[in-house]
Design an enzyme around this catalytic site. Sequence first.
Site, mmCIF file in Angstrom:
data_model
loop_
_atom_site.group_PDB
_atom_site.id
_atom_site.type_symbol
_atom_site.label_atom_id
_atom_site.label_comp_id
_atom_site.label_asym_id
_atom_site.label_seq_id
_atom_site.Cartn_x
_atom_site.Cartn_y
_atom_site.Cartn_z
ATOM 1 N N GLU A 184 33.571 48.783 48.637
ATOM 2 C CA GLU A 184 32.321 49.487 48.918
ATOM 3 C C GLU A 184 32.435 50.975 48.584
ATOM 4 O O GLU A 184 31.504 51.566 48.020
ATOM 5 C CB GLU A 184 31.946 49.309 50.395
ATOM 6 C CG GLU A 184 31.699 47.869 50.802
ATOM 7 C CD GLU A 184 32.937 47.166 51.335
ATOM 8 O OE1 GLU A 184 32.784 46.293 52.192
ATOM 9 O OE2 GLU A 184 34.070 47.496 50.882
ATOM 10 N N CYS B 175 34.232 46.299 56.404
ATOM 11 C CA CYS B 175 35.145 46.366 57.545
ATOM 12 C C CYS B 175 34.637 47.346 58.596
ATOM 13 O O CYS B 175 33.972 48.334 58.290
ATOM 14 C CB CYS B 175 36.557 46.722 57.093
ATOM 15 S SG CYS B 175 36.717 48.349 56.347
ATOM 16 N N GLU C 267 55.258 25.703 41.960
ATOM 17 C CA GLU C 267 55.134 24.978 40.698
ATOM 18 C C GLU C 267 56.190 23.890 40.521
ATOM 19 O O GLU C 267 56.330 23.351 39.429
ATOM 20 C CB GLU C 267 55.203 25.969 39.532
ATOM 21 C CG GLU C 267 54.039 26.945 39.481
ATOM 22 C CD GLU C 267 53.938 27.672 38.156
ATOM 23 O OE1 GLU C 267 54.847 27.521 37.321
ATOM 24 O OE2 GLU C 267 52.948 28.388 37.949
ATOM 25 N N ALA D 65 51.630 19.496 36.483
ATOM 26 C CA ALA D 65 51.032 18.852 35.322
ATOM 27 C C ALA D 65 51.677 17.484 35.171
ATOM 28 O O ALA D 65 52.907 17.360 35.236
ATOM 29 C CB ALA D 65 51.254 19.685 34.061
ATOM 30 N N ARG E 42 50.928 35.316 32.120
ATOM 31 C CA ARG E 42 50.659 35.869 30.797
ATOM 32 C C ARG E 42 49.195 35.618 30.436
ATOM 33 O O ARG E 42 48.840 34.608 29.824
ATOM 34 C CB ARG E 42 51.613 35.255 29.768
ATOM 35 C CG ARG E 42 53.078 35.535 30.109
ATOM 36 C CD ARG E 42 54.041 35.072 29.047
ATOM 37 N NE ARG E 42 54.129 33.633 28.894
ATOM 38 C CZ ARG E 42 54.813 32.834 29.712
ATOM 39 N NH1 ARG E 42 55.439 33.333 30.769
ATOM 40 N NH2 ARG E 42 54.869 31.537 29.490
#
Length: 367
Positions: A56, A79, A297, A158, A211
């Site tokens: 803000e 806040c 991961e 994955a 990256r």
Amino acid sequence: MDKVIGNSIFMTRALELARSSLGKVSPNPSVGAVLVKDGRIVGEGVTQPPGGPHAEVMAINSAGDLAAGATLYVSLEPCAHYGKTPPCMEALIAAGIHSAFVATIDPDPRTNGKGIEFLKSEGIDVKIGDGSEEAEEIIESFTKFTMTQQPFFSAKFAMSLDGKIATRTGSSKWITSEESRKRSHVIRSQSDVIMIGVGTAIADNPLLTARTSKNLDSKQPLRLIVDTFGRLPTNSRMLKQAGRTIVASSEINSSTKRSLQNQGADVFEFPRVNEGVDLYAVANFLAAEGFTSVLAEGGSSLLGSLFNCKMVDKVYAFIAPLVIGGSGAKSPVGGLGPKDLSEATTMTKLKYETIGNDFLVTGYIKK
């Protein structure tokens, strides 16, 4: 409190700004703010690293004199407490804003509605709920950290259609598409910590960096290697990358510890539980350091341990249109696992997305 449904174009921009600082401002929440006057944006702001201005104040500074009479669109309630900076609600009053749209309430008990009530008491019209679903997702790690003093853990993996993360010989590059790998780097860039097991570190010798075009020259996530016996090679590529690497060990000899430290790693020792490092102790350490989000991961053993400990909050599953097969090929989540299907981990709030030829399934662990 007055509520609105749906996203305005100005709140969409505020949310975009908020997401842009994920992984860079912890333990503060990532917030975006936009000031609008006569139908156009006159000021924008995003949360700065701890000690710096909040979104803000950045928007007010950007708008200058045009802030007076403007409407605020902000992803999180301003806040109401003094921290390293003064309360944002006071800055908004001083700037002379006319009205405000707030996406969601601040879960921090020091604010939690007080900021909105203060603005209303000063005659400012406030509406809540524009963009609330996305806003709550953006601050999910801050919310958990605020309520439990623990980091928010996401598991990312994955796999092939038949649930394999590599062939029986360990070959895994690449299961998913380049588009999926690019998305993985974005997810990394939005995390405070990237966490892997030492087996993955040895097998893949990863850089373990985020990256993206926006992150190459900016702050990198902390790299955390869970390494019970201190097996991480001192010539690991990650040790030569920008940013900080921590080795979390339980039984590491002094010579290996010194060698890793000489290569730039910080080595911390934690209690040992069964065959590995006490992951609860690691989580407590990260919380004490102010890290609110952890992206785990793998590999299979580490993710299995995190699921066994019920520490996982969210899952990113990239699924490639491949069938690998082989009883010796690993699945993403190892460990002991449940003995009965009724004890299996259940996910909720699922989202499905096509990325290249792959699918990304995102969801939360039902607690």
